[in-house]
Design a protein around this motif. Structure first.
Motif, mmCIF file in Angstrom:
data_model
loop_
_atom_site.group_PDB
_atom_site.id
_atom_site.type_symbol
_atom_site.label_atom_id
_atom_site.label_comp_id
_atom_site.label_asym_id
_atom_site.label_seq_id
_atom_site.Cartn_x
_atom_site.Cartn_y
_atom_site.Cartn_z
ATOM 1 N N MET A 1 -36.616 42.051 7.800
ATOM 2 C CA MET A 1 -35.441 41.509 7.126
ATOM 3 C C MET A 1 -35.441 39.981 7.215
ATOM 4 O O MET A 1 -35.811 39.410 8.226
ATOM 5 C CB MET A 1 -34.177 42.071 7.776
ATOM 6 N N HIS A 69 -30.883 35.870 2.200
ATOM 7 C CA HIS A 69 -31.279 36.459 3.489
ATOM 8 C C HIS A 69 -30.397 37.654 3.826
ATOM 9 O O HIS A 69 -29.277 37.748 3.345
ATOM 10 C CB HIS A 69 -31.182 35.403 4.596
ATOM 11 N N GLU A 70 -30.921 38.511 4.688
ATOM 12 C CA GLU A 70 -30.144 39.714 5.031
ATOM 13 C C GLU A 70 -29.341 39.540 6.322
ATOM 14 O O GLU A 70 -28.305 40.150 6.515
ATOM 15 C CB GLU A 70 -31.068 40.929 5.215
ATOM 16 N N GLU A 109 -22.112 40.724 -1.952
ATOM 17 C CA GLU A 109 -23.373 40.378 -1.278
ATOM 18 C C GLU A 109 -23.174 40.248 0.227
ATOM 19 O O GLU A 109 -23.977 40.742 1.016
ATOM 20 C CB GLU A 109 -23.933 39.058 -1.848
ATOM 21 N N LYS A 112 -23.210 43.287 2.434
ATOM 22 C CA LYS A 112 -24.479 43.936 2.805
ATOM 23 C C LYS A 112 -25.155 43.261 4.001
ATOM 24 O O LYS A 112 -26.200 43.719 4.468
ATOM 25 C CB LYS A 112 -25.453 43.879 1.620
ATOM 26 N N LYS A 113 -24.610 42.126 4.427
ATOM 27 C CA LYS A 113 -25.322 41.344 5.433
ATOM 28 C C LYS A 113 -24.857 41.657 6.848
ATOM 29 O O LYS A 113 -23.801 42.226 7.065
ATOM 30 C CB LYS A 113 -25.132 39.858 5.136
#
Lengths: 180, 180, 180, 180
Positions: A1, A69-70, A109, A112-113
């Motif tokens: 990730m 980025h995750e 978004e 999801k992080k």
């Protein structure tokens, strides 16, 4: 990730920065130093007829970078028991981003992080930094973003953090987790 | 006793401002609107050999003004579960004031003052504003300043606060206390 | 709406009790004094093969009584910055109730209720009582029960609370809200 | 330095117990399991003319035992976001000890000690356990006792804690510190 570390210090080579590099080494992540960018404070125009005026600074560039980025590690020195000025300003401006039609995806978004918080202060941070942790948790909750962990380090003078074995160990544990 | 109300909003006629005027009417105090002043963010130069560089903005003028009062009411909209940007910046710069030889009296002066906090937010502030209250308490504790009371109001859209009877009542109680 | 006030003091005529009666007068609610009942501490048998052993005390009677009301006011003296012993024991045993097949409705019933907290302590309760408020909030959240308000009063010696004008005023505001 | 670990669970072989043994192995400390003792809840008689009535249980024996150690580790499962019942009752009764003429030294003795907190819960303890940490800090502060560290572990079912690598690592760090 893919990992981004956002460094919120207003000076170089600070203790929070050291601790963050200990958790996420230079080559393992995109390291963003807010001090290298120009970010204006938010002016609350949410309720203006025309909405927010366009701001010419580096904020959107940073948002774009962050969103690629995750895992986002927020690393901040503790200023008056809260986020550093640059970090606070960076986050305050999210209120503007959320009303920007080009960033309709922003909230989704972030959801999801995974977020981590690394915070370093001089005045008993493992206790007096807890309200900061709780606030950060509310920020994550707002977006439905997972608040995956935090490390609170104690340091005042440059380099002090190297003696805070407990914080270094906790940061090292983060590395392991993040790399899973 | 002389009262100063420091308004931290970045817009005019906000809900926190309304609540603060409800607690301390216009003619009873010096009302300071941070949005009318220019205050730069702190750059942490505490550990630079030459110390902090001089900053050309309105911060010292505001500090001087604040110090001429005995009771300081900090009124702030809640930005991301913490102080507004202008209020945070105003307080962050105290770290620089404390190292300014012309302000050797700063800490001792604050110790004699009484502080109140009025904070208004849209997302369940009587719970999610508590970390902010706890931080503010640590700031007061740092200076030995009495943290004499706080009011947490709920409001999002302009004017909302007028419907928050509980916050208005609590603000009205503050008036009585302050005027004693 | 039917109101129950649960008094958690281990003595009569305490300050929390006084404040609670100020918020909800005797004739407006069912007043339950935990000191008049026998409630055993929980023994954690959640993971025993046979589950919890039956306990012969007054707990279920109190649960039944509580569930017959829509608004529950929890009034507690602050013992060591947390709930009183009787109040803590009363709530701890909810873990057992939740596993009792006769109380399969417990969680769903609590979800429909509105909770208030009145807490009185001697050591700076408007600050040092905030973790208690936060815990109580988590309890409400667990059940999806609305946490509708709280009052933190300061008092040590019997009768002290009568001088805490701010807490009395805040309690009086609660009355108005509850009676709506 | 002599270490006492006070285990607050109401069952054997719980997760908090496991974590505490991980931090302070059996042979390195006096391990006290509150479930093995009889401790009555406090009845607040601070303001009775005759003061507290004598209570016939094991509380004083435990106080004496605790006072013979320099480091006290409080290990507790989290019950409703707070201390376990047995741990809360043990600490609540300190209010009685403080008024016992035979324990005039109690407060002064605690002031010399170092306290650690180990708490394990099932519902997001690294966030929802923070109010408990803050309360425990206020307890330590009251006595001037050093609050030297805490570990928050996540576990629900028996044995769960063995999978919480982060808590185990943090507990292991405590060992090192304590043994210094």
């Amino acid at each position: 990730m893919k990992i981004a570390v956002i460094h919120g210090s207003s000076r170089q080579n600070g203790n929070a920065e050291y601790l963050a590099y200990h958790a996420v080494p230079k080559e393992k992540a995109t390291h963003i130093h807010l001090q290298d960018y120009h970010i204006q404070q938010i002016i609350d125009e949410r309720h203006e007829v025309k909405g927010f005026k366009n701001v010419h600074d580096d904020h959107k560039e940073l948002i774009d970078l962050m969103l690629r980025h995750e895992i986002i590690v927020f690393s901040t020195p503790i200023y008056w028991y809260s986020l550093s000025g640059p970090m606070k300003t960076f986050i305050d401006r999210w209120s503007q981003i959320m009303r920007d039609p080009n960033y309709a995806h922003f909230r989704g978004e972030l959801k999801k992080k995974k977020a981590y918080l690394i915070a370093v202060g001089g005045d008993n941070p493992t206790i007096k930094g807890l309200p900061l942790v709780q606030q950060f948790n509310y920020i994550c909750q707002f977006f439905g973003m997972e608040f995956a962990g935090y490390v609170l380090g104690q340091a005042s003078k440059p380099g002090d953090i190297k003696n805070n074995k407990r914080a270094l160990d906790e940061a090292a544990v983060l590395v392991t987790e993040i790399n899973l």
